[in-house]
Design an enzyme around this catalytic site. Structure first.
Site, PDB file in Angstrom:
ATOM      1  N   HIS A 364     -15.391  19.117 101.976  1.00  0.00           N
ATOM      2  CA  HIS A 364     -16.113  18.818 103.915  1.00  0.00           C
ATOM      3  C   HIS A 364     -16.811  17.529 103.624  1.00  0.00           C
ATOM      4  O   HIS A 364     -17.371  17.068 104.349  1.00  0.00           O
ATOM      5  CB  HIS A 364     -17.174  19.998 104.234  1.00  0.00           C
ATOM      6  N   ARG A 471     -13.022  15.522 116.837  1.00  0.00           N
ATOM      7  CA  ARG A 471     -13.178  17.200 115.423  1.00  0.00           C
ATOM      8  C   ARG A 471     -14.706  17.808 115.303  1.00  0.00           C
ATOM      9  O   ARG A 471     -15.658  17.597 115.213  1.00  0.00           O
ATOM     10  CB  ARG A 471     -13.179  16.146 114.004  1.00  0.00           C
ATOM     11  N   ASP A 630      -1.437  15.454 108.748  1.00  0.00           N
ATOM     12  CA  ASP A 630      -0.237  17.304 108.401  1.00  0.00           C
ATOM     13  C   ASP A 630       0.801  16.807 108.729  1.00  0.00           C
ATOM     14  O   ASP A 630       1.547  17.781 108.161  1.00  0.00           O
ATOM     15  CB  ASP A 630      -0.940  18.521 109.890  1.00  0.00           C
ATOM     16  N   ARG A 640      -0.860  17.131 101.206  1.00  0.00           N
ATOM     17  CA  ARG A 640      -2.066  15.332 101.764  1.00  0.00           C
ATOM     18  C   ARG A 640      -3.400  15.985 100.527  1.00  0.00           C
ATOM     19  O   ARG A 640      -3.636  15.114 100.447  1.00  0.00           O
ATOM     20  CB  ARG A 640      -2.616  15.616 102.716  1.00  0.00           C
ATOM     21  N   CYS A 677      -2.722   9.945 116.313  1.00  0.00           N
ATOM     22  CA  CYS A 677      -4.469   9.722 115.865  1.00  0.00           C
ATOM     23  C   CYS A 677      -4.208  10.673 114.156  1.00  0.00           C
ATOM     24  O   CYS A 677      -5.399  10.776 113.570  1.00  0.00           O
ATOM     25  CB  CYS A 677      -5.134  10.610 116.457  1.00  0.00           C
TER      26      CYS A 677
HETATM   27  C1  PEP Z   1      -4.244  15.027 111.432  1.00  0.00           C
HETATM   28  O1  PEP Z   1      -3.652  16.086 110.733  1.00  0.00           O
HETATM   29  O2  PEP Z   1      -3.911  14.144 111.298  1.00  0.00           O
HETATM   30  C2  PEP Z   1      -5.202  14.950 112.188  1.00  0.00           C
HETATM   31  C3  PEP Z   1      -5.882  14.049 112.790  1.00  0.00           C
HETATM   32  O3  PEP Z   1      -6.044  16.042 111.788  1.00  0.00           O
HETATM   33  P1  PEP Z   1      -7.094  16.245 110.682  1.00  0.00           P
HETATM   34  O4  PEP Z   1      -6.895  15.150 109.915  1.00  0.00           O
HETATM   35  O5  PEP Z   1      -8.473  16.419 110.849  1.00  0.00           O
HETATM   36  O6  PEP Z   1      -6.430  17.731 109.488  1.00  0.00           O
HETATM   37 MG    MG Z   2      -5.020  17.939 111.174  1.00  0.00          MG
END
Ligand code: PEP
Ligand code: MG
Length: 748
Positions: A364, A471, A630, A640, A677
């Site tokens: 967080h 987000r 992701d 990741r 994104c």
């Molecule tokens: C992603 O997974 O690329 C994404 C933008 O979402 P988060 O990083 O919040 O999982």
């Molecule tokens: Mg994601």
């Protein structure tokens, strides 16, 4: 017998304190101390070895060994008995030293005639400072009480070292907390900053390790423990709403606070002459030493709890609270073991950087640091032990490196780097109102990622054409309870107002995996990133998702609304989530509320499966945004969050780029808008390749918009694509090499 030894060790401590109180340079004091200990313990030899650097111990003072070996005899960590004591942070007590494993005698010291050996570590809160040794000719093991007495003396020495008692003329020991130290951690958020240390929890300084009146110290300890118990009980009763994990921690606190063993050990230390706070700190040091050798995560957590509890007790005893009255320096860099998202947000943009001993890329705190665009380095082990408030510090979030109290040459090279970055940023500022159009005429839309209202000013400042990813989990993460619908309506409405008509893509709650809400029941999952997260939670327990959708509709209050569902793995999930949104709109209509002028409903493509969904999915979906963070982890099966593998695979890997090409084709076929994104959209070369592959909208951190736009405007995306295709046709496994050589042939 114990009584006699106790008063012996009290006597020894008192003599030690008196010796330390006498004026004198560092070396002189160390010499007097070795003499005093040898005399009190009736051993022929007493020696103090201190660390010269992380790996080398040096004989700094001795009574009994040859004087000419002082400052000459050195050994490495782990070498000989002294090195072993330091390495394992535990005593060695033997009647027959030469027979002991690892024994290695140093001929220049003349120690070969001494048979028994007792060495104890000199350490302070897990920081290794040296080794204290007594030796005698007579072959005898030292008694438990003698070992104990020497440990207590070592602790007082450590405390005095911390206070700089041995520094001065003829420097026996370089002053602590004065030397430059380099910490190699990991990147939590890119960027560089220079500033001064601001400790989230200032260290408690003990100035009185030795006490005369054990009864008085005992009473002080009892009083402090009683206050501690009350405060833990109060935390448990006032935190009714906390989740099970937090309750467990508080219960563990309560258990320790009431533990007889813990108390008894501190009482014994006091009886032997330590002050109440020194007794607490001795326990804390022991817990930290244990922490280093315990691999079990549960036990480590409990030792951390004990450490926290000791800190609280020390603060009660010394009256040194978190608020020490110290003024925050002008460019504060926060240094902490760890920090919660709400606390970090409280500091907000005042901070120039953050350095944590723990944390993870997806924690967080990292999410908040990213939202605030503050450089963050995580896993900077032991920095809270080294850093003092106000120390100069350089944070290199790009490399995951921290320079504490840097040499001037390092600082000036670092400053040059920051200046170069700032100059580049101001060059980019001149591009702010220009479109990201390649030399081929292809126009790329530049959007920004956000997660806080505080991010919205960047919309104008960066030249972003909209918010491609908002987000929404931060508002949920920073509270101790589920936010009320009215609170969410107010926040989302402010976001839309601040966007002044620009499109904002609200992503519904992406919780689970690494993002666990403080008030949500934690479900133990073997692999949370592939577990019950995001839309899976939303569909199985639709209460919160529906409330959030209502809040978004009400916040739009007649304006256009764009909603995106995260982590959709199959068409049916999207269909069901979309149904919830349409139902909520219907419900609002019945209630007579204003409806959004237009609604766009999209999905994040974060699992490879969705790229193979039926054509109808692409036709039904208004837009798709590739969540590259992701998607990449699932495409390559590389976590990741896992430092060992997270950088192993390159976005420009040919298979991945070909997969992106397929997604572009499927969206074109279904008439679906497509954007990207993930973090890669903010890296100029990666962004140019995504654009060359046919992605027309990129969403990134505001600070990345300038550099990405700068590159796109300088190149012909069609020619870049041709270079990529040629390399693919020639069988390249990775396109980075060919792309880099194509770029270097361009006039950029
Ligand atoms: C992603 O997974 O690329 C994404 C933008 O979402 P988060 O990083 O919040 O999982
Ligand atoms: Mg994601």
């Amino acid at each position: 017998m114990v009584e006699r030894t106790e008063s012996e060790s009290r006597k020894l401590l008192r003599r030690l304190r008196d010796t330390l109180a006498e004026a004198g340079a560092g070396q002189e004091r160390l010499d007097r101390i070795t003499h005093l200990i040898a005399d009190s313990m009736r051993s022929e030899v007493c020696s103090i070895y201190l660390f010269r650097d992380d790996e080398t111990l040096e004989l700094c003072a001795t009574e009994g060994l040859k004087a000419e070996s002082v400052h000459k005899t050195r050994m490495r960590l782990g070498e000989g008995l002294v090195g072993r004591v330091a390495k394992a942070s535990s005593p060695i007590n033997t009647a027959n030293a030469p027979a002991e494993k690892g024994f290695r005698y140093m001929p220049e010291t003349g120690e070969e005639i001494y048979s028994s050996f007792l060495g104890v570590p000199i350490q302070r809160l897990g920081e290794k400072l040296g080794v204290l040794v007594v030796q005698s000719k007579e072959a005898r093991a030292f008694s438990d009480d003698e070992v104990y007495a020497l440990e207590v003396v070592a602790m007082v020495l450590a405390e005095m070292t911390e206070l700089g008692a041995f520094v001065g003329e003829g420097e026996a020991l370089a002053a602590l907390h004065k030397q430059p130290v380099l910490f190699r951690g990991a990147t939590g958020q890119e960027g560089s900053a220079e500033g001064q240390v601001w400790l989230h929890e200032p260290r408690v300084v003990i100035t009185n390790p030795v006490a005369d009146d054990p009864k008085k110290e005992q009473a002080r300890l009892n009083e402090a423990v009683a206050a501690l118990r009350l405060s833990v009980d109060a935390m448990l009763t006032t935190n009714d709403g906390v989740d099970k994990e937090q309750k467990d921690i508080l219960e563990a606190y309560r258990m320790f606070a009431n533990s007889r063993g813990w108390l008894r050990r501190m009482e014994e230390d006091i009886a032997r002459g330590l002050s109440a706070e020194a007794a607490v700190e001795k326990e804390q040091s022991a817990a930290r030493a244990r922490l280093e050798s315990v691999p079990d995560p549960y036990l480590r957590d409990r030792l951390h709890d004990l450490d926290d509890l000791s800190n609280r007790l020390l603060r009660i005893l010394t009256g040194q609270g978190s608020d020490t009255g110290a003024e925050m320096p002008p460019n504060p860099i926060l240094v902490a073991r760890n920090i919660g998202p709400a606390e970090l947000l409280d500091y907000g943009r005042k901070l120039k950087g953050v350095v944590l001993e723990e944390g993870s890329v997806g924690s967080h705190a990292s999410i908040v640091a990213r939202a605030l665009a503050i450089p963050l380095v995580i896993h900077a082990e032991r920095i809270t032990t080294e850093a003092l408030n106000g120390d100069r510090i350089l944070v290199d979030g790009d490399q995951g490196v921290v320079h504490l109290r840097p040499e001037e040459t390092v600082a000036s090279a670092f400053r040059d780097k920051i200046a170069m970055q700032a100059a580049a940023q101001s060059r980019y500022a001149s591009l702010r109102d220009l479109p990201a159009t390649g030399l081929c005429g292809t126009r790329i839309q530049m959007h920004m990622n956000a997660g806080l209202i505080a991010d919205l000013p960047s919309l104008a400042g960066s030249g972003a054409e909209g918010v491609g990813l908002f987000r929404t989990e931060l508002q949920f993460l920073i509270r101790a309870h589920v936010p009320k619908r009215a609170e969410l309506v107010a926040i989302y409405a402010r976001v839309m107002e601040a966007a002044r008509g620009k499109r904002v893509v609200f992503r519904t709650l992406d919780i689970g995996s690494d993002k666990v809400l403080p008030y949500m029941k934690r479900v133990e999952e073997p692999n949370p990133a592939m577990g019950w997260r995001a839309i899976r939670v939303g569909l199985d327990k639709p209460g919160i998702m529906r409330m959030q959708l209502q809040a978004l509709i009400r916040a739009a209050n007649g304006r256009p609304l764009t909603v995106m569902f995260p982590f959709v793995a199959e068409f049916d999930e999207f269909r069901a989530a979309r149904r919830h949104l349409l139902d909520e709109i219907e419900r609002e209509r019945h209630l007579g509320h204003a409806l959004p002028e237009r609604v766009e409903i999209g999905a994040m493509l974060e699992t490879p499966s969705l790229a193979f969904a039926p054509k109808e999915f692409f036709e039904m979906t208004d837009f798709i945004s590739i969540g590259g963070n992701d998607l990449k982890q699932f495409f390559f099966a590389a976590d990741r969050e896992n430092e060992t593998v997270r950088r192993r695979y390159d976005m420009l890997n040919t298979s991945y780029m070909s997969f992106i090409e397929q997604i572009v084709a499927r969206c074109a076929e279904g008439g679906t808008q497509l954007s990207f994104c993930g973090e890669d959209a903010g890296r100029p070369i990666e962004a140019a390749c995504l654009a060359a592959m046919g992605i027309r909208t990129l969403s990134m951190r505001p600070a990345s918009i300038g550099p990405v736009k700068h590159l796109i405007r300088k190149i012909n995306l069609k020619e870049l694509r041709a270079a990529m295709d040629e390399a693919r046709a020639a069988g390249a496994v990775n396109l980075r090499g060919p792309v880099m050589s194509w770029l270097s042939s361009q006039d950029i």
